[in-house]
Enzyme design. Structure first.
Site, PDB file in Angstrom:
ATOM      1  N   VAL A  69      26.550  63.923  32.108  1.00  0.00           N
ATOM      2  CA  VAL A  69      26.706  65.261  31.531  1.00  0.00           C
ATOM      3  C   VAL A  69      27.571  66.183  32.385  1.00  0.00           C
ATOM      4  CG1 VAL A  69      24.653  65.243  30.077  1.00  0.00           C
ATOM      5  CG2 VAL A  69      24.454  65.913  32.484  1.00  0.00           C
ATOM      6  N   ASN A  95      18.094  69.380  31.705  1.00  0.00           N
ATOM      7  CA  ASN A  95      17.148  68.997  32.741  1.00  0.00           C
ATOM      8  C   ASN A  95      17.796  68.294  33.933  1.00  0.00           C
ATOM      9  OD1 ASN A  95      14.385  68.230  33.806  1.00  0.00           O
ATOM     10  ND2 ASN A  95      15.218  66.198  33.389  1.00  0.00           N
ATOM     11  N   TYR A 161      22.524  73.199  46.326  1.00  0.00           N
ATOM     12  CA  TYR A 161      21.508  73.112  45.266  1.00  0.00           C
ATOM     13  C   TYR A 161      20.929  74.492  44.973  1.00  0.00           C
ATOM     14  CZ  TYR A 161      17.119  71.665  42.986  1.00  0.00           C
ATOM     15  OH  TYR A 161      16.068  71.507  42.125  1.00  0.00           O
TER      16      TYR A 161
END
Length: 264
Positions: A69, A95, A161
């Site tokens: 993705v 997700n 992150y």
């Protein structure tokens, strides 16, 4: 309550390579249990097929495929495949995510870029291709899975992150306002320290492989005395996907046992 009959849910990162329940796997199964038709994808087809088998065994309806993705072309094809199979997309759950250690000095630039791609651009691409579908249908619900690392420092040096997950929440809220008049809702689920199969990999990255010590430390960080699990995340997603949350948009549901409000 919380029924999804007649709705189609597109769930990215729907599988897990290890035994047990990851957030995407639990979410896909939960949505199917509540009546949704699930179209799932994962980078690993084997992981996605494991989730597919569970849904089928329980009498639900699902289709899965492999998909990267972070690729615009693959996301476009993913959405097209879902529409070809089921004709609509009422729910999108973004997700996909992964944490790599490092700070601005120690992190290589390519790792930084890859972290932004996986944790942020993936959701952008899925929204880019799914929102026009929801516009044509008269509405829909998009739930982006973020992290409390985007809200505060959680004890691990994971600057890319954390930055990506913070940006994901802001992208979600901003986009929600832009499309609110078209009945397209966007919200974030913000998990804290969750006890999923991912913890084993995190222990290798951040605790030199001391799995038991890492688990005990994470339990101890939570005011409730324990980590949550993937079902806690899945229940929050279910609420935001359902009609019962029809007046909720541009919000964050933090699922963390109190970590973000604690001083320890």
């Amino acid at each position: 309550m919380l029924r999804l009959d007649g709705k189609v849910a597109l769930v990215t990162g729907c599988g897990t390579m290890q035994s047990g329940w990851g957030n995407g796997k639990a979410t896909a199964v939960m949505l199917a249990r509540q009546g949704a038709t699930v179209y799932g994808c994962d980078l690993s087809l084997d992981a996605a097929q494991n989730t597919h088998a569970i849904i089928q065994e329980e009498g639900g309806t699902a289709t899965v495929q492999s998909c990267n993705v972070t690729s615009a072309d693959e996301v476009a094809q993913l959405v097209a495949n879902c529409l070809q199979a089921y004709g609509r997309i009422d729910i999108l759950v973004n997700n996909v995510g992964r944490s790599e250690p490092g700070d601005p000095v120690t992190m290589a630039e390519d790792v930084w870029n890859e972290q932004l791609q996986v944790n942020l651009t993936s959701a952008f691409l899925c929204c880019k291709h799914v929102i026009p579908v929801m516009q044509s249908q008269g509405g829909g619900s998009i739930i982006n899975i973020s992290s409390i690392a985007g809200l505060r420092y959680v004890g691990k040096p994971q600057v890319a992150y954390a930055a990506a997950k913070a940006a994901l929440m802001q992208m979600t809220s901003t986009t929600a306002i832009i499309y609110a008049e078209q009945n397209i809702r966007l919200n974030s689920v913000v998990p804290g320290l969750m006890f999923t199969p991912l913890v084993e990999r995190l222990a290798k990255k951040y605790a030199k492989g001391d799995y038991e010590g890492f688990v005990a430390h994470r339990h101890g960080q939570v005011p409730m005395g324990r980590m949550g699990d993937a079902w806690d995340v899945a229940h929050a997603v279910l609420f935001l996907a359902s009609n019962e949350s029809r007046y909720i948009t541009a919000q964050q549901i933090v699922v963390d046992g109190g970590v973000t409000m604690a001083t320890r």
